[in-house]
Design a protein around this motif. Structure first.
Motif, PDB file in Angstrom:
ATOM      1  N   ILE A 251      -4.774  31.313 -29.633  1.00  0.00           N
ATOM      2  CA  ILE A 251      -4.625  29.887 -29.317  1.00  0.00           C
ATOM      3  C   ILE A 251      -6.000  29.270 -29.107  1.00  0.00           C
ATOM      4  O   ILE A 251      -6.883  29.885 -28.503  1.00  0.00           O
ATOM      5  CB  ILE A 251      -3.691  29.679 -28.092  1.00  0.00           C
ATOM      6  CG1 ILE A 251      -3.527  28.194 -27.780  1.00  0.00           C
ATOM      7  CG2 ILE A 251      -4.148  30.447 -26.868  1.00  0.00           C
ATOM      8  CD1 ILE A 251      -2.397  27.899 -26.793  1.00  0.00           C
ATOM      9  N   LEU A 252      -6.165  28.080 -29.643  1.00  0.00           N
ATOM     10  CA  LEU A 252      -7.425  27.340 -29.516  1.00  0.00           C
ATOM     11  C   LEU A 252      -7.100  25.955 -28.985  1.00  0.00           C
ATOM     12  O   LEU A 252      -6.126  25.334 -29.431  1.00  0.00           O
ATOM     13  CB  LEU A 252      -8.091  27.244 -30.889  1.00  0.00           C
ATOM     14  CG  LEU A 252      -9.294  26.321 -31.089  1.00  0.00           C
ATOM     15  CD1 LEU A 252     -10.195  26.875 -32.190  1.00  0.00           C
ATOM     16  CD2 LEU A 252      -8.887  24.899 -31.462  1.00  0.00           C
ATOM     17  N   VAL A 253      -7.899  25.485 -28.016  1.00  0.00           N
ATOM     18  CA  VAL A 253      -7.749  24.089 -27.592  1.00  0.00           C
ATOM     19  C   VAL A 253      -9.075  23.357 -27.718  1.00  0.00           C
ATOM     20  O   VAL A 253     -10.147  23.929 -27.488  1.00  0.00           O
ATOM     21  CB  VAL A 253      -7.219  23.951 -26.140  1.00  0.00           C
ATOM     22  CG1 VAL A 253      -5.768  24.386 -26.047  1.00  0.00           C
ATOM     23  CG2 VAL A 253      -8.089  24.694 -25.145  1.00  0.00           C
ATOM     24  N   GLU A 254      -8.962  22.113 -28.120  1.00  0.00           N
ATOM     25  CA  GLU A 254     -10.086  21.180 -28.152  1.00  0.00           C
ATOM     26  C   GLU A 254      -9.622  19.954 -27.370  1.00  0.00           C
ATOM     27  O   GLU A 254      -8.446  19.866 -27.010  1.00  0.00           O
ATOM     28  CB  GLU A 254     -10.406  20.792 -29.603  1.00  0.00           C
ATOM     29  CG  GLU A 254     -10.880  21.967 -30.440  1.00  0.00           C
ATOM     30  CD  GLU A 254     -11.241  21.573 -31.872  1.00  0.00           C
ATOM     31  OE1 GLU A 254     -11.226  20.359 -32.191  1.00  0.00           O
ATOM     32  OE2 GLU A 254     -11.531  22.475 -32.662  1.00  0.00           O
ATOM     33  N   PRO A 255     -10.507  18.993 -27.128  1.00  0.00           N
ATOM     34  CA  PRO A 255     -10.071  17.827 -26.350  1.00  0.00           C
ATOM     35  C   PRO A 255      -8.884  17.070 -26.962  1.00  0.00           C
ATOM     36  O   PRO A 255      -8.130  16.408 -26.247  1.00  0.00           O
ATOM     37  CB  PRO A 255     -11.325  16.943 -26.329  1.00  0.00           C
ATOM     38  CG  PRO A 255     -12.444  17.913 -26.441  1.00  0.00           C
ATOM     39  CD  PRO A 255     -11.953  18.991 -27.362  1.00  0.00           C
ATOM     40  N   ASP A 256      -8.712  17.164 -28.274  1.00  0.00           N
ATOM     41  CA  ASP A 256      -7.646  16.388 -28.919  1.00  0.00           C
ATOM     42  C   ASP A 256      -6.731  17.250 -29.788  1.00  0.00           C
ATOM     43  O   ASP A 256      -6.029  16.735 -30.661  1.00  0.00           O
ATOM     44  CB  ASP A 256      -8.264  15.284 -29.795  1.00  0.00           C
ATOM     45  CG  ASP A 256      -9.192  15.851 -30.861  1.00  0.00           C
ATOM     46  OD1 ASP A 256      -9.409  17.081 -30.863  1.00  0.00           O
ATOM     47  OD2 ASP A 256      -9.697  15.071 -31.684  1.00  0.00           O
TER      48      ASP A 256
END
Ligand code: FES
Ligand code: FE2
Length: 395
Positions: free
Chosen positions: A296-301
């Motif tokens: 899983i990867l998260v970025e601000p958007d």
């Protein structure tokens, strides 16, 4: 006469040799033996020692977004059926009729009338797994309908399952710790990227001719970004600041604190970002593996999920899913932007698949045991390998 005992002994000693090599790796004496990425016997052992006992992901819930949707998957030798039932719940069963074991479904579909019919002898199941009809079960013209008591004992075998951030997890043995306990450290870590702000964009099915572990390692490898994905990481400068985080004995990740800031924004439109994000987190890109097969990867958007479904030592099916942050009707008015985000990330995934397939070929040489990690860069890769080695030996 064929010496079956001798063959068995040889098989056992080969396996013991390999286990010895894995123990040596854990002691820090050697690299992980190359066989663990290519050997079918190792793969068979993994299906028992790891995939049976752990919380494994099988797909994303957006694959069954409507009531009645059915999505079959194969993962590490297990054939499963994911459905969305009439109460809007995602449920997972073995894809196996209770009569003679025929698979019920071979491709994604919508269950007509909320019923699944076995193609072999026509037993009919509801989406909660109950057998509702079995034609002429009693071989009687007058009494063609089996009675409820008979039917109630012949339902589908359900699997312990849950959905987290749209990822469907199962625990086949039923003996893993509670999912809440398992995921708690990452749940806390991602509090500022809340799941209820996610809007699903796409879930793409891909086939990768490489071992599932290589794909997992690659996902938390910042070192390759400047060379393989120049368009999202223009130089080593950006990647230099990466650091590893260890969250539990099953979850670890790699954080690029200025990763988002270094992305060249070629679109005039800005996607909405997670509403709680403050300060430095607004430039973070955080990637995690949830051992064994969830990435899983998260970025601000943005959120990206990869579900790795091993098929054999050198073949992995993956679900590659993208999510943006929902905000009112923003995405209705900007559908082209979401398509662009999707295309860009699929492009990055294609670059990785190409790389992984080449890696699998070189790892198939016996000399591959002489590869070694670069300690300053590959700390999260090493952590993944150590977790794998411990689980493999203990399982
Ligand atoms: S195997 Fe399904 S009805 Fe016979
Ligand atoms: Fe990559």
């Amino acid at each position: 006469m064929y010496d079956i005992q001798g063959v068995n002994k040889e098989l056992r000693s080969t396996s013991e040799l390999l286990r010895e090599g894995i123990r040596n790796f854990l002691d820090g004496a050697t690299a992980l033996p190359g066989e663990v990425f290519r050997d079918e016997e190792v793969f068979r052992d993994e299906t028992q020692s790891i995939f049976l006992h752990e919380w494994i992901s099988v797909a994303c819930a957006q694959a069954v977004s409507n009531v009645g949707d059915v999505f079959p998957v194969h993962v590490a030798g297990y054939s499963l059926l994911i459905v969305r039932d009439k109460k809007n719940q995602v449920r997972v069963f073995y894809n196996m009729c209770g009569h003679r074991g025929s698979p019920l479904v071979s491709e994604a579909c919508r269950a007509r009338g909320g019923l699944l019919s076995c193609p072999y002898h026509g037993w009919v199941y509801s989406l909660n797994g109950n057998l509702v009809a079995a034609p002429f079960l009693n071989r009687s013209r007058e009494d063609s309908r089996a009675d409820d008591e008979q039917l109630s004992q012949l339902g589908l075998v359900e699997v312990r399952s849950t959905v987290w951030r749209d990822i469907i997890f199962v625990n086949l043995s039923g003996s893993a710790v509670s999912f809440e306990d398992h995921i708690a450290p990452l749940d806390r870590r991602l509090e500022d990227w809340p799941a209820d702000e996610l809007h699903p964009v796409s879930a793409t099915e891909c086939e990768v001719s490489a071992n599932w572990k290589l794909a997992a390692e690659n996902f938390v490898d910042a070192y390759h970004l400047p060379l393989v994905h120049r368009e999202i990481c223009s130089g080593f400068e950006g990647a230099l600041k990466q650091f590893g985080v260890s969250l539990s004995d099953r979850i670890a990740g790699m954080v690029m604190p200025e990763g988002y800031g270094s992305v060249e924004e070629d679109s005039k439109e800005k996607s909405p970002i997670f509403s709680k994000l403050r300060g430095q987190k607004r430039t973070h890109i955080e990637t995690f593996f949830i051992f064994p097969n969830t990435l899983i990867l998260v970025e601000p958007d943005f959120q990206q999920v990869i579900v790795l479904r091993p098929q054999r030592a050198g073949l992995t099916h993956e679900t590659f899913a993208n999510y943006v942050v929902s905000e009112g009707s923003f995405w209705e008015a900007h559908s082209e932007l979401s398509r662009q985000i999707d295309r860009d990330s699929l492009n990055v995934n294609d670059q990785d698949i190409d790389l992984l397939e080449k890696l699998q070929k070189s790892r198939s040489m016996s000399v591959a045991s002489q590869t070694q990690v670069a300690p300053e860069w590959d700390q999260t890769v090493s952590e993944f390998q150590k977790i794998w080695a411990r689980c493999f030996l203990e399982g």
